[in-house]
Design a protein around this motif. Structure first.
Motif, mmCIF file in Angstrom:
data_model
loop_
_atom_site.group_PDB
_atom_site.id
_atom_site.type_symbol
_atom_site.label_atom_id
_atom_site.label_comp_id
_atom_site.label_asym_id
_atom_site.label_seq_id
_atom_site.Cartn_x
_atom_site.Cartn_y
_atom_site.Cartn_z
ATOM 1 N N UNK A 1 6.837 44.679 -16.797
ATOM 2 C CA UNK A 1 8.227 44.249 -16.691
ATOM 3 C C UNK A 1 9.126 45.327 -16.071
ATOM 4 N N UNK A 2 8.512 46.242 -15.310
ATOM 5 C CA UNK A 2 9.304 47.308 -14.707
ATOM 6 C C UNK A 2 10.391 46.760 -13.774
ATOM 7 N N UNK A 3 10.012 45.790 -12.963
ATOM 8 C CA UNK A 3 10.975 45.234 -12.010
ATOM 9 C C UNK A 3 12.112 44.513 -12.739
ATOM 10 N N UNK B 1 10.963 51.517 -25.306
ATOM 11 C CA UNK B 1 9.991 50.427 -25.160
ATOM 12 C C UNK B 1 9.143 50.565 -23.905
ATOM 13 N N UNK B 2 8.990 51.791 -23.420
ATOM 14 C CA UNK B 2 8.341 51.991 -22.127
ATOM 15 C C UNK B 2 6.895 51.511 -22.121
ATOM 16 N N UNK B 3 6.174 51.685 -23.234
ATOM 17 C CA UNK B 3 4.770 51.252 -23.265
ATOM 18 C C UNK B 3 4.672 49.731 -23.176
ATOM 19 N N UNK B 4 5.534 49.060 -23.914
ATOM 20 C CA UNK B 4 5.540 47.587 -23.846
ATOM 21 C C UNK B 4 5.905 47.116 -22.448
ATOM 22 N N UNK B 5 6.863 47.787 -21.823
ATOM 23 C CA UNK B 5 7.285 47.420 -20.468
ATOM 24 C C UNK B 5 6.126 47.562 -19.486
ATOM 25 N N UNK B 6 5.390 48.666 -19.605
ATOM 26 C CA UNK B 6 4.230 48.877 -18.716
ATOM 27 C C UNK B 6 3.137 47.838 -18.996
#
Length: 491
Positions: A162-164, A153-158
């Motif tokens: 929501x990285x932190x 889900x890295x694209x959604x996180x970026x």
């Protein structure tokens, strides 16, 4: 009265039963450990295939992997080293007790009185260490699951920044593991000093009692200087062996923690029993939902008193907002879930009672995205179903207009599949070919053009029109309804 499918009782199978069954056919502890490992993994794999859809969706991949790998490996270690080491140390302790008993029976009595105390202390450490071991394994499973979840889900996180948050969640899991390991290390750290303290106390007591002038005491503890030197050398060996046994028990505790987690997995409820084969009723509707109520959580219904019918060859498009239950209807038809009340029938038979082996000839399910499997291009269509012959694979590819593109590949249909072989639209056509290869009677289309551009969408819709001929179609695609027509149902 219509028979309702009942939930299947959990198989009475756990880690202990697997081990006992293995004991019957294995010789040697090392071989036994390897056999137990293999049988446990087979039992876990069999259980995984029997879980209900609800359990599967709630199962964290990292937690499942940790049971198949880490927990099973600890059980193997129990047989390959733990039991062997403890057996050897116990034999040494018994031998030393026999030697000491011939020279100083009082020392043997003292040691025998201390053994229950040491055992009680060991149990005290064991229980708390086991709890910490289980806490650590659960935390490690969460951390292991968090990494692939983040990557997926890295694209959604970026996009949502929501990285932190994801970092804090991962740090929390690591913190839980660290706290549990601190508890384990604490109990490991106090165990050896306490055993050494017992050693010192016994040595001092024996020397004092052997030097006393009381006749009764001298009967049990009296000894020469040479014997005293020998006894003093034996006492540390006894406690060293007891300490070693205690530390080896930690290996057993780790295995027990693994056994508990494996048993939790094996104790989960399984899918309900199905009929032996399709039992269709002549002249019954092809698809029928009658007074269906369903919710993934019992107090939150997604569908309420839903009823509709589809006759053979009819097309129906489901219309409704996101979360209204359109995809849920598909899951009920496929028998992945049972309604809380009402009936979901295929040709008069409860959908949940249709066995898995018969479903591919009844249903063709086209998802929003194509999910490849390891193998050739033909395997993507056949899905390793030996009843689907090469001519059926080619026929399905021709229907969707993909035969020419496949024929141009280096090895045609036998080319090893790779994501870069086909465009996104061609991958969706491959998904449709996979669906119709088994010649199903009913097509379920789930927003199949949602991620396609306009030109590709038209190509896919044209393929679907050809694939839908003479079939009953249930769709969530409004664009397909515009081109193919049929009925609409607002959910």
């Amino acid at each position: 009265m219509q028979r309702r499918p009942q939930e299947k009782k959990t198989m009475k199978r756990n880690t202990r039963s697997v081990i006992f069954q293995t004991l019957r056919c294995s010789k040697g502890l090392t071989l036994l450990g390897q056999c137990v490992t293999g049988n446990l993994r087979r039992a876990l794999s069999d259980k995984l295939s029997r879980l209900t859809a609800d359990r599967l969706t709630k199962l964290e991949p990292g937690a499942a992997v940790s049971r198949f790998v880490g927990d099973v490996d600890t059980v193997e270690t129990l047989f390959t080293s733990g039991i062997i080491s403890i057996a050897a140390d116990l034999c040494k302790v018994v031998g030393i007790f026999v030697i000491i008993g011939g020279k100083n029976p009082g020392l043997v009595l003292m040691l025998l009185l201390l053994v229950p105390v040491i055992f009680a202390f060991t149990r005290f450490v064991q229980k708390r260490s086991l709890k910490a071991q289980v806490e650590n394994r659960n935390a490690v499973a969460k951390a292991a699951n968090h990494v692939p979840e983040t990557i997926h889900n890295i694209r959604t996180i970026h996009t949502l920044e929501k990285e932190e948050y994801m970092e804090q969640r991962y740090s929390g899991y690591i913190g839980e593991s660290y706290a549990a390991m601190k508890k384990t290390n604490f109990f490991d750290a106090i165990y050896s000093p306490v055993i050494l303290l017992f050693n010192a106390v016994v040595t001092a007591a024996v020397l004092i009692l052997s030097a006393t002038g009381i006749p009764v005491v001298k009967t049990f503890f009296g000894m020469s200087v040479g014997t005293a030197v020998a006894m003093i050398s034996y006492i540390p060996q006894v406690f060293s062996l007891l300490e070693s046994i205690g530390m080896e028990i930690q290996t057993i505790q780790s295995a027990v923690a693994g056994v508990h987690r494996i048993d939790e997995f094996l104790a989960q409820p399984e899918r309900w029993d199905t009929d032996e084969g399709p039992r269709f009723i002549e002249d019954a509707p092809c698809v029928e939902l009658k007074d269906v109520c369903f919710g993934y959580v019992s107090e939150q219904e997604v569908l309420h008193d839903l009823s509709f019918q589809l006759l053979p060859g009819e097309h129906l498009t489901l219309i409704g907002r996101t979360g209204a239950g359109k995809s849920t209807i598909f899951k009920l038809l496929l028998g992945q879930y049972q309604p809380q009340s009402g009936h979901v029938r295929i040709h008069g038979q409860e959908a949940a009672l249709i066995p898995d082996f018969a479903k591919r000839r009844i249903f063709g399910y086209v998802e929003q995205t194509f999910h490849p499997v390891p193998g050739t291009v033909a395997d993507q269509i056949r899905l390793f179903d030996e009843t689907i012959k090469p001519d059926m694979v080619e026929s399905a590819a021709r229907v969707v207009g993909l035969h020419h593109a496949i024929a141009l590949l280096p090895d045609g249909y036998q080319t090893t599949y790779a994501p870069d072989l086909f465009s996104q639209g061609q991958a969706q056509l491959l998904s449709i070919a996979r669906t119709i290869a088994a010649q199903p009677e009913i097509l379920l289309l789930d927003e199949i053009t949602a991620n396609l551009d306009a030109d590709t969408e038209q190509t896919v819709l044209a393929a679907l029109r050809k694939a839908s001929q003479n079939r009953t179609v249930l769709s969530i695609s409004h664009r397909f309804y515009e081109q193919a027509g049929g009925k609409q149902l607002h959910i």
